[in-house]
Design a protein around this motif. Structure first.
Motif, short mmCIF file in Angstrom:
data_model
loop_
_atom_site.label_atom_id
_atom_site.label_comp_id
_atom_site.label_asym_id
_atom_site.label_seq_id
_atom_site.Cartn_x
_atom_site.Cartn_y
_atom_site.Cartn_z
N PHE A 164 3.11 -11.26 3.63
CA PHE A 164 3.78 -11.03 2.23
C PHE A 164 2.37 -10.57 1.59
O PHE A 164 1.65 -10.03 2.26
N VAL A 165 3.24 -9.75 0.14
CA VAL A 165 2.28 -9.16 0.14
C VAL A 165 1.77 -9.47 -1.46
O VAL A 165 2.94 -10.18 -1.96
N GLU A 166 0.74 -9.34 -2.02
CA GLU A 166 0.28 -10.24 -3.84
C GLU A 166 0.24 -8.82 -4.12
O GLU A 166 -0.62 -8.15 -3.95
N VAL A 167 1.40 -8.89 -5.58
CA VAL A 167 1.49 -7.89 -6.86
C VAL A 167 0.12 -7.96 -7.30
O VAL A 167 -0.81 -8.40 -7.66
N ASP A 168 -0.27 -6.57 -7.58
CA ASP A 168 -2.39 -6.16 -8.48
C ASP A 168 -3.34 -7.37 -7.76
O ASP A 168 -4.38 -7.47 -8.33
N SER A 169 -3.32 -6.68 -5.87
CA SER A 169 -4.47 -7.79 -5.43
C SER A 169 -5.41 -7.15 -5.38
O SER A 169 -5.54 -5.72 -5.27
N PRO A 170 -6.89 -7.77 -6.18
CA PRO A 170 -7.72 -6.50 -6.28
C PRO A 170 -8.69 -6.27 -5.28
O PRO A 170 -9.60 -5.69 -5.56
N HIS A 171 -8.06 -7.26 -3.96
CA HIS A 171 -8.61 -6.14 -3.21
C HIS A 171 -8.05 -5.03 -2.00
O HIS A 171 -8.16 -4.82 -0.75
N ASP A 172 -6.82 -5.10 -2.50
CA ASP A 172 -6.23 -3.58 -2.62
C ASP A 172 -6.89 -2.50 -2.00
O ASP A 172 -7.58 -1.96 -2.76
N THR A 173 -6.54 -1.97 -0.74
CA THR A 173 -7.38 -0.30 -1.00
C THR A 173 -6.33 0.61 -0.36
O THR A 173 -5.36 0.60 0.29
#
Length: 128
Positions: free
Chosen positions: A26-35
């Protein structure tokens, strides 16, 4: 202890969407850890450097030739080595020029990704 019906929660840790997708599906919308990582060859294409120029700059700075620049969501640099890589690749450009170069490289990658996705959908549509 836990009782029947108690809510149980789990933390997946500080992972970006690529790792969440690969590990857990799964993915998280607006993940603060996304790079988002821009590799040397991406800078070379986006900024129209001569072949091998980016690698020479990285080598001159004592960095591995495959050193990319990883951006956090919102545009900040993700790792300590990113500043050194950015400085090596872009030289003594000012902050605005560095930001423009990052934007150019990221935009090119996103356009290529979008075009590849559209092409995949076209191919997949032929086999339905």
């Amino acid at each position: 202890g836990l009782q029947a019906g108690d809510e149980v929660m789990i933390s997946y840790g500080a992972l970006g969407n690529d790792q969440l997708l690969l590990r857990f599906g799964f993915v998280e919308v607006d993940s603060p850890h996304d790079t988002f990582t821009i590799l040397p060859q991406d800078f070379a294409r986006a900024l129209q450097f001569e072949d091998g120029a980016v690698e020479k700059r990285l080598a001159s700075a004592g960095l591995p030739l495959d050193t990319g620049v990883t951006l956090q969501r919102g545009g900040g640099l993700s790792r300590p080595e990113d500043k050194a890589a950015l400085q090596a690749i872009l030289g003594s450009r000012g902050e605005q020029d560095q930001a423009a170069a990052l934007h150019s490289a990221a935009t090119l990658l996103l356009q290529e990704s979008s075009q590849a996705g559209a092409a995949r959908q076209g191919v997949e549509g032929q086999f339905r």
